[in-house]
Design a protein around this motif. Sequence first.
Motif, short mmCIF file in Angstrom:
data_model
loop_
_atom_site.label_atom_id
_atom_site.label_comp_id
_atom_site.label_asym_id
_atom_site.label_seq_id
_atom_site.Cartn_x
_atom_site.Cartn_y
_atom_site.Cartn_z
N UNK A 138 0.83 -1.20 0.00
CA UNK A 138 0.00 0.00 0.00
C UNK A 138 0.87 1.25 0.00
N UNK A 139 0.48 2.22 -0.80
CA UNK A 139 1.27 3.44 -0.93
C UNK A 139 0.44 4.70 -0.69
N UNK A 140 -0.88 4.59 -0.80
CA UNK A 140 -1.72 5.76 -0.64
C UNK A 140 -2.03 6.00 0.84
N UNK A 141 -2.26 7.25 1.20
CA UNK A 141 -2.61 7.61 2.57
C UNK A 141 -3.83 8.52 2.55
N UNK A 142 -4.25 8.94 3.72
CA UNK A 142 -5.41 9.83 3.81
C UNK A 142 -5.17 11.14 3.07
N UNK A 143 -3.93 11.51 2.86
CA UNK A 143 -3.62 12.75 2.14
C UNK A 143 -3.91 12.65 0.64
N UNK A 144 -4.23 11.44 0.17
CA UNK A 144 -4.60 11.26 -1.23
C UNK A 144 -6.11 11.36 -1.44
N UNK A 145 -6.86 11.60 -0.37
CA UNK A 145 -8.30 11.79 -0.51
C UNK A 145 -8.57 13.15 -1.15
N UNK A 146 -9.44 13.19 -2.15
CA UNK A 146 -9.73 14.48 -2.80
C UNK A 146 -10.85 15.20 -2.05
N UNK A 147 -11.13 16.43 -2.47
CA UNK A 147 -12.07 17.27 -1.74
C UNK A 147 -13.48 16.68 -1.71
N UNK A 148 -13.91 16.04 -2.81
CA UNK A 148 -15.24 15.44 -2.83
C UNK A 148 -15.34 14.30 -1.83
N UNK A 149 -14.33 13.45 -1.80
CA UNK A 149 -14.33 12.33 -0.86
C UNK A 149 -14.30 12.83 0.57
N UNK A 150 -13.47 13.83 0.83
CA UNK A 150 -13.37 14.40 2.18
C UNK A 150 -14.73 14.92 2.65
N UNK A 203 -11.41 20.61 2.75
CA UNK A 203 -11.19 19.98 1.45
C UNK A 203 -9.76 19.50 1.22
N UNK A 204 -8.85 19.81 2.13
CA UNK A 204 -7.46 19.36 1.96
C UNK A 204 -6.77 19.32 3.32
N UNK A 205 -5.66 18.59 3.38
CA UNK A 205 -4.92 18.43 4.63
C UNK A 205 -3.67 19.30 4.63
N UNK A 206 -3.57 20.18 5.61
CA UNK A 206 -2.36 20.97 5.74
C UNK A 206 -1.24 20.15 6.35
N UNK A 207 -0.04 20.69 6.30
CA UNK A 207 1.11 19.97 6.84
C UNK A 207 0.97 19.72 8.33
N UNK A 208 0.21 20.57 9.01
CA UNK A 208 0.09 20.46 10.46
C UNK A 208 -0.99 19.47 10.90
N UNK A 209 -1.74 18.91 9.93
CA UNK A 209 -2.86 18.04 10.31
C UNK A 209 -2.37 16.78 11.01
N UNK A 210 -3.06 16.41 12.08
CA UNK A 210 -2.72 15.20 12.84
C UNK A 210 -3.92 14.27 12.90
N UNK A 211 -3.66 12.99 12.79
CA UNK A 211 -4.72 11.98 12.89
C UNK A 211 -5.14 11.73 14.33
#
Length: 325
Positions: free
Chosen positions: A276-288, A309-317
């Motif tokens: 697996x190579x994709x992460x939550x940061x690959x979710x687009x705005x519609x999916x989010x 609609x997007x994840x900033x660098x500071x976003x934490x799970x």
Amino acid sequence: MPLKMIGFLRASLIMYSSLLLFEATYLYNNRYEEQATNTLLMNQLEFVHITKTGGSAIEKVGAQHGILWGSCHWSNFTKLAAKIGLSKVGFGVGCNTPDFEYYNPKHILRSPWHNPPKFLKKYVKNSQNPYTNAELFAVIRNPYARIISEYYCPWAGFQAKYKKDIQRDKDPNDPVNLNLWAQKLVSTVKNATKEYKMRTKNGALTIEQIKSEYILAFNNFINQVEYVFDGDEVVIQHLIHYEDLGKEFDLLMKKFGINATLPSKKDSGVYTDKERKLTYRDLDSKTIKMINDFAQPDFEKFGYRMVEDTFGDEYSLRSTFITEL
């Protein structure tokens, strides 16, 4: 050799044999006592397996310590491996002695170990419900990360590894495929949840009705609040954060006196996809936005931060929700 020396050697041999016997008996009794203790405690603490929250690793640790948790109450993994054409030793979580009957129904109880406890309470006899008179624990996870794990799930994910008769001609690590699949999943589960709640507004469906229904036959990505709460009642008393899974699991086991620890994900992962190579940061705005709309109760109840609609660098799970183990 003098008789005195022979007598001394004979006495030494008898003493050494006695020590070996004592040690073997001690180790056996200790192991038996641990299994007996764990068997007793498993009736006090039961695991609710919310999909894609590390539950298979927990079931595996339980099986290694003689405890039936989650799918182990219903599954024989040796038979399951043969059924899907695998002969790999140690397939799955490693339990082969279920204590409940399982017949793989095509309705809401298809995977009872993934059912919210309130479903089992409604549709299963107490004698066939492992949660009856037990304290419950589960793992909660950020919905954005959870849907990525759903996508790579070998049972129900994109081009699922263990599904038969499906084409596997698309790149699973293409963000386009991820987002199309995730949007379809969210839409399907949202509609099924809405339909189920509408159908049960005036009371639970009968067993005959759910046997003829396909509503929520798969439990993937059901909101986590559906597991933890039954109306206003909290039915899962102990919640572990996925982000601190090993640490919090070990603390809970210590609290209940269960001699079990959870190894690292690298060592304990059961169905981990190493490709697996994709992460939550690959979710687009519609999916989010679709995830936000559907899983809003999870974000709010469990302290996970939503983005527009997007994840900033500071976003934490990580969650701000504090649990009391």
